[in-house]
Scaffold this active site. Structure first.
Site, PDB file in Angstrom:
ATOM      1  N   LYS A 172       0.701  -1.195   0.063  1.00  0.00           N
ATOM      2  CA  LYS A 172       0.143  -0.056  -0.331  1.00  0.00           C
ATOM      3  C   LYS A 172       0.846   1.363   0.082  1.00  0.00           C
ATOM      4  CE  LYS A 172      -3.407  -2.509   0.859  1.00  0.00           C
ATOM      5  NZ  LYS A 172      -4.481  -2.778   0.257  1.00  0.00           N
TER       6      LYS A 172
HETATM    7  C1  LIG Z   1      -0.767  -7.887   2.379  1.00  0.00           C
HETATM    8  C2  LIG Z   1      -1.902  -7.751   1.346  1.00  0.00           C
HETATM    9  N1  LIG Z   1      -2.064  -8.636   0.343  1.00  0.00           N
HETATM   10  C3  LIG Z   1      -3.065  -8.524  -0.541  1.00  0.00           C
HETATM   11  C4  LIG Z   1      -4.150  -7.675  -0.533  1.00  0.00           C
HETATM   12  C5  LIG Z   1      -5.222  -7.584  -1.284  1.00  0.00           C
HETATM   13  O1  LIG Z   1      -5.012  -6.706  -2.555  1.00  0.00           O
HETATM   14  P1  LIG Z   1      -6.277  -6.236  -3.083  1.00  0.00           P
HETATM   15  O2  LIG Z   1      -7.360  -5.551  -2.085  1.00  0.00           O
HETATM   16  O3  LIG Z   1      -5.951  -5.033  -4.058  1.00  0.00           O
HETATM   17  O4  LIG Z   1      -6.943  -7.194  -3.894  1.00  0.00           O
HETATM   18  C6  LIG Z   1      -4.207  -6.822   0.539  1.00  0.00           C
HETATM   19  C7  LIG Z   1      -5.024  -5.877   0.798  1.00  0.00           C
HETATM   20  O5  LIG Z   1      -5.694  -4.912   0.114  1.00  0.00           O
HETATM   21  C8  LIG Z   1      -3.004  -6.785   1.445  1.00  0.00           C
HETATM   22  O6  LIG Z   1      -2.915  -5.689   2.685  1.00  0.00           O
HETATM   23  N1  LIG Z   2      -6.493  -5.254   2.403  1.00  0.00           N
HETATM   24  C1  LIG Z   2      -7.024  -3.733   2.492  1.00  0.00           C
HETATM   25  C2  LIG Z   2      -8.274  -3.643   2.327  1.00  0.00           C
HETATM   26  C3  LIG Z   2      -8.553  -2.382   1.416  1.00  0.00           C
HETATM   27  O1  LIG Z   2      -8.223  -2.349   0.250  1.00  0.00           O
HETATM   28  P1  LIG Z   2      -7.659  -1.212  -0.722  1.00  0.00           P
HETATM   29  O2  LIG Z   2      -6.547  -1.669  -1.461  1.00  0.00           O
HETATM   30  O3  LIG Z   2      -9.086  -1.113  -1.446  1.00  0.00           O
HETATM   31  O4  LIG Z   2      -7.283  -0.026   0.153  1.00  0.00           O
HETATM   32  C4  LIG Z   2      -6.392  -3.302   3.648  1.00  0.00           C
HETATM   33  O5  LIG Z   2      -5.406  -3.951   4.104  1.00  0.00           O
HETATM   34  O6  LIG Z   2      -6.602  -2.425   4.385  1.00  0.00           O
END
Ligand SMILES: Cc1ncc(COP(=O)(O)O)c(C=O)c1O
Ligand SMILES: N[C@@H](CCOP(=O)(O)O)C(=O)O
Length: 480
Positions: free
Chosen positions: A125
């Site tokens: 993120k």
């Molecule tokens: C460590 C981790 N892996 C995978 C994901 C999944 O990614 P996305 O929500 O973009 O599908 C998340 C949350 O978004 C996460 O925090």
């Molecule tokens: N897995 C995310 C959940 C939100 O996903 P986002 O990519 O739409 O912000 C988290 O860890 O908060």
């Protein structure tokens, strides 16, 4: 591959339209500050810009920051000059602990990890949110406005957004997390940031409940009339845009555009893997995108059988993926349905009422041209963690393990390199890693004292009115 004219004119003005067709088009600055469209839809670019083969080939020798400028410039248009965009990227990626920003690590002849966790809060993120924080600051300096960011987190978005926004003037951040359903490290990374513009809220419910409340706020006129609300979740287009970059960065280093590359992506909200889809629309030769889910498998059922029906969320050792309603799937449905906003609006409204959607075979067939999916159960996840350590000396987190297990199960030509996105640092999930490998990862030095720090967090019921009352009491009005 792109036509000559598209490749020659990457800076054609970019407009953003809603997937539900009921909101006025916006430019990049407006879409970044808006977050979610007023009609409940998600913003997408009016067209997918194309990069020429030569430009992709050049990326193999460029720094991460320079690749970011080249990939994002068509989306930014003339809202920022190239120099301004470069300054922001240099600043954002200068905070990463690895010189390569997102290094590739080879596991064997076919498998690679793309380590996306070298940013300040140890998850992928940071790649987008470090930049988004700077974009907010830049755009708010141009407009005399105070921004109220409302977000939902299953653990990682929250800390990355808080790190990016804590202490910034003209922004408040309210971050909702599901009480008791994230790791202790994840929670403390948020709740120990005591800046006055940061508000942590633990709600009684799941991530899906929190995300639904955030979306409802964007449609609440009493809130929207008084406050300038924006998003830091991947419903905000700028989040996704910044995540497209690492697909180009990794693939160009593995031989693209002259060689195809596959990616396996641990998936929850469908944001990260949708960024890979966008990279492919822009001309990156992506052999396959493997959507790797845990037992919260709505996306696996949707892509395999057309069954997008939301179950209740099952808590797992990969809590950031404990999601059953994947916001960005709407962006894919919009494309699969010929970008017909009225159809997407009707489909999503019906889903919001029934929590059930069946996807037609012809749409599934289009999706299958690039997506495949795998559901990884807890035993396979644990096995992937222990094998990565035994076979390659790599300690990986549970989310990455799900991606790697899916990469190894997926039916992909053995001559194609498969890159698994390593989405979080193992130290964020020390209990799960220790159970699988017998090794307890140390906290990196930058958060070494995390468990000695004071925490601040409000607890609220999983009830929209309670959250709305909290936000409207503590937020600053748009006009300051
Ligand atoms: C460590 C981790 N892996 C995978 C994901 C999944 O990614 P996305 O929500 O973009 O599908 C998340 C949350 O978004 C996460 O925090
Ligand atoms: N897995 C995310 C959940 C939100 O996903 P986002 O990519 O739409 O912000 C988290 O860890 O908060």
């Amino acid at each position: 591959m792109p036509s000559d004219s598209e490749a020659a004119n990457p800076l054609a003005i970019m407009e953003y339209i809603s997937t539900r067709g009921g909101a006025a088009p916006l430019d990049f600055e407006q879409v970044t500050l808006a977050g979610l469209a007023g009609d409940g839809g998600l913003y997408v670019p009016s067209h997918w810009p194309k990069l020429a083969e030569g430009d992709i080939a050049d990326m193999a020798s460029l720094s991460y920051s320079e690749v970011a400028v080249r990939v994002m410039k068509p989306f930014v248009g003339d809202v920022l000059s190239e120099g301004e965009l470069r300054d922001l990227c240099d600043k954002a990626y200068g905070r990463f602990a690895h010189k390569a920003v997102t290094p590739l690590v080879q596991l064997d002849g076919q498998h690679w990890l793309l380590e996306l966790f070298h940013g300040p809060t140890l998850a992928f993120k940071d790649v987008a949110l470090q930049l988004l924080g700077l974009l907010f600051e830049k755009f708010l300096a141009r407009q005399d406005k105070h921004l109220t960011v409302v977000g939902a987190t299953s653990g990682d978005t929250g800390s990355a957004a808080i790190d990016a926004l804590a202490g910034r003037e003209k922004v408040d951040i309210f971050m909702l997390h599901p009480d008791g359903r994230i790791s202790d490290v994840q929670r403390r990374q948020m709740t120990t940031v005591l800046a006055p513009n940061v508000h942590n809220i633990a709600i009684n419910g799941s991530f899906d409940d929190a995300q639904a409340m955030v979306k409802r706020m964007f449609a609440d006129e009493q809130v929207m009339d008084r406050f300038a609300i924006s998003a830091v979740n991947s419903i905000n287009w700028a989040r996704l845009m910044a995540q497209i970059v690492y697909y180009f960065y990794a693939a160009s280093r593995l031989g693209a555009p002259h060689r195809k590359v596959a990616f396996s992506v641990p998936t929850g909200n469908f944001g990260d893997v949708f960024a890979g889809y966008v990279a492919a629309q822009m001309g990156l030769p992506v052999e396959r995108l493997v959507v790797a889910t845990n037992v919260n498998d709505i996306l696996h059922r949707a892509l395999r059988k057309g069954d997008y029906s939301a179950d209740t969320v099952t808590p797992t050792a990969a809590p950031s993926m404990d999601i059953q309603i994947s916001s960005n799937f709407e962006r894919l449905l919009f494309d699969l349905e010929g970008r017909d906003g009225a159809k997407t609006a009707a489909r999503m409204k019906a889903f919001e009422e029934s929590r059930d959607m069946q996807i037609a075979p012809e749409m599934l067939e289009k999706a299958a041209a690039i997506f495949t999916s795998e559901r990884v159960d807890p035993d396979s996840m644990t096995l992937a963690m222990s094998q990565a350590q035994e076979d390659s000396g790599q300690v990986i987190d549970p989310h990455t393990a799900i991606g790697l297990s899916a990469a190894r199960s997926a039916d992909i030509d053995p001559s194609v390199p498969i890159v698994t996105l390593a989405t979080a640092h193992p130290a964020k999930f020390r209990d799960a890693v220790e159970r699988a490998t017998g090794m307890r990862p140390a906290l990196p030095r930058r958060i070494g004292d995390l468990f000695d720090r004071e925490e601040a967090c409000d607890k609220l019921p999983g009830d929209y009115d309670a959250v709305k009352a909290f936000v409207t009491t503590h937020a600053t009005a748009a006009n300051g």
